[in-house]
Design an enzyme around this catalytic site. Sequence first.
Site, short mmCIF file in Angstrom:
data_model
loop_
_atom_site.label_atom_id
_atom_site.label_comp_id
_atom_site.label_asym_id
_atom_site.label_seq_id
_atom_site.Cartn_x
_atom_site.Cartn_y
_atom_site.Cartn_z
N TRP A 185 -8.55 -14.08 6.67
CA TRP A 185 -8.43 -13.31 7.92
C TRP A 185 -9.80 -13.32 8.59
O TRP A 185 -10.79 -12.93 7.97
CB TRP A 185 -7.99 -11.86 7.65
N GLU A 226 -3.88 -14.95 7.76
CA GLU A 226 -3.41 -13.65 8.26
C GLU A 226 -3.69 -13.47 9.75
O GLU A 226 -4.82 -13.53 10.20
CB GLU A 226 -4.13 -12.53 7.47
N LYS A 228 -3.54 -11.37 13.52
CA LYS A 228 -3.78 -10.00 14.00
C LYS A 228 -3.63 -9.97 15.51
O LYS A 228 -3.95 -10.95 16.19
CB LYS A 228 -5.18 -9.54 13.58
N ASP A 259 0.43 -8.98 7.92
CA ASP A 259 -0.07 -7.62 7.75
C ASP A 259 0.79 -6.73 8.63
O ASP A 259 0.90 -6.94 9.85
CB ASP A 259 -1.54 -7.55 8.17
N HIS A 262 -0.39 -5.34 12.03
CA HIS A 262 -1.00 -6.27 12.98
C HIS A 262 -0.08 -6.76 14.09
O HIS A 262 -0.25 -7.85 14.62
CB HIS A 262 -1.55 -7.49 12.23
N HIS A 286 0.53 -8.13 3.54
CA HIS A 286 -0.44 -7.04 3.49
C HIS A 286 0.33 -5.81 3.94
O HIS A 286 0.56 -5.62 5.13
CB HIS A 286 -1.61 -7.30 4.45
N ASP A 294 -5.21 2.05 14.84
CA ASP A 294 -5.67 1.69 13.49
C ASP A 294 -4.54 1.01 12.73
O ASP A 294 -3.41 1.51 12.69
CB ASP A 294 -6.11 2.94 12.73
N ASP A 296 -4.56 0.35 9.46
CA ASP A 296 -4.74 0.44 8.01
C ASP A 296 -4.63 1.83 7.41
O ASP A 296 -5.45 2.24 6.61
CB ASP A 296 -6.11 -0.16 7.64
N ASP A 326 -2.82 -3.27 1.81
CA ASP A 326 -4.03 -3.35 2.62
C ASP A 326 -4.16 -2.12 3.51
O ASP A 326 -3.59 -2.07 4.60
CB ASP A 326 -4.02 -4.62 3.49
C1 RNT Z 1 -8.04 -6.63 8.94
C2 RNT Z 1 -7.17 -7.34 8.00
C3 RNT Z 1 -7.80 -7.67 6.70
C4 RNT Z 1 -8.65 -6.54 6.18
C5 RNT Z 1 -9.38 -6.85 4.92
C6 RNT Z 1 -10.31 -5.78 4.49
O1 RNT Z 1 -7.37 -6.07 10.00
O2 RNT Z 1 -6.01 -6.61 7.77
O3 RNT Z 1 -6.85 -8.06 5.79
O4 RNT Z 1 -7.92 -5.37 6.04
O5 RNT Z 1 -10.04 -8.04 5.09
ZN ZN Z 2 -4.67 -7.25 6.24
#
Ligand code: RNT
Ligand code: ZN
Length: 418
Positions: A185, A226, A228, A259, A262, A286, A294, A296, A326
């Site tokens: 990523w 990955e 985003k 993810d 994302h 993820h 945010d 995460d 994640d």
């Molecule tokens: C960031 C990505 C990635 C991170 C990690 C820490 O938006 O999701 O996977 O969370 O690299």
């Molecule tokens: Zn991620």
Amino acid sequence: MSRNQELFAAAKDMYGNLGVDVEKAMSVLDKVELGIHAWQGDDVRGFEKDSFTLTGGCQVTGNYPGRARNADELRKDLDLALKLIPGHHRVGLQGHQVDRMLPGVDRDGFTIENFRSWLDWAKEKKIGLDIAPAFYGHDKLDHNLSLAHPDPAIREFWINHGIACRKIGETFGRELGSPAIVNFWMPDGFKDTPADRFTPRKRMMESLDRCFAEKIDAAYERDTVEQKLFGIGVESCTVGSHEFYMLYAASRGKILCFDTGHFHPTEQVGDKLSAIFCLMDEIFLHVSRGVRWDSDHVIVVNDELLSLARESVSYGYLDKIHFGLDYFDATINRIAAWVIGARDFQKALLVALLEPAGAKEAERSLDGTTRLALQEAAKTLPWGLVWNEWCERRGVPSDFDFMNEIRAYEKQVLSARG
Ligand code: RNT
Ligand code: ZN
């Protein structure tokens, strides 16, 4: 019979009447390995040096006491988390979570020597390890660009970091007998409208091709990419968008990483899995929770998670999906964050595994009314009683009890960290 056994027996009956085998559901759940993300324990800081600024559009907020300050502390915290999560799991590292630095060696030159004690620990615990190159939190991330940077020297540094992590992953995979996921990523992107979106994407593609030039045996290492949509300070364009990686992965034989934080807020990854599996064999997840800007937050059992779990179990995909977590939250106890999130994902999987077949059957005869009625009826089935039984049989404390051990550890260990 104890009270719990009676309750479980009643639940088993109810499910049995609907044709659901709860014993089978529990034994399937036993086999689902999660990738526990080590970076929840150190706020994504890594252990290269004391001062660290997280860059690349991610932010960890909060200052809860007890952050792991070195790899040893992090492993101790993970030991407890793994003890409180039923089943057998692996651990995912970020490329800067080294156990030691070597003089004059930066990320572009990392080798297994920077991760040796992780390998020893994983061997002893008989678990697999994954690693993701860390393309952020480093001076060489310039103007929020790494592999897509216009300066070839900067690209070179990051290409070499990518290659280094693949080789470390290969060693993890070979020595631990389980292929390491090496997840790429990159935060590359633009705060404001770029005048040229094409050239950076082309550079990113070429840099990735360099990272992946050496073929590594899939028995030891698997590359994932990955996507985003945006990050903080990278609102207008992310170079590694979803479309970019879909085609990149398809054309290069790489694995897509989804993810769940994302995408656009109303877009759900659960809906995407079946589309991808028409044409691809594996997916890396993820599992995360997006809340406004945010991506995460600690995952919780919500509709999105249930849909993801349902889609994961419905068509026999469980052994085609690599499940990684994640998220990172520094406002709460970090071990609890691991345990709550991981167990919640397992709960969502259990709900899916306990789903009666009726709705699918109704759909086959195009009876949408019955499908809806059954889907809604299934929501009140007593899956929590099966969950409690599963935890008890696996020798893991219940949801009401696991905090006792975490609180004791917080008192004895975490509070002394200062
Ligand atoms: C960031 C990505 C990635 C991170 C990690 C820490 O938006 O999701 O996977 O969370 O690299
Ligand atoms: Zn991620």
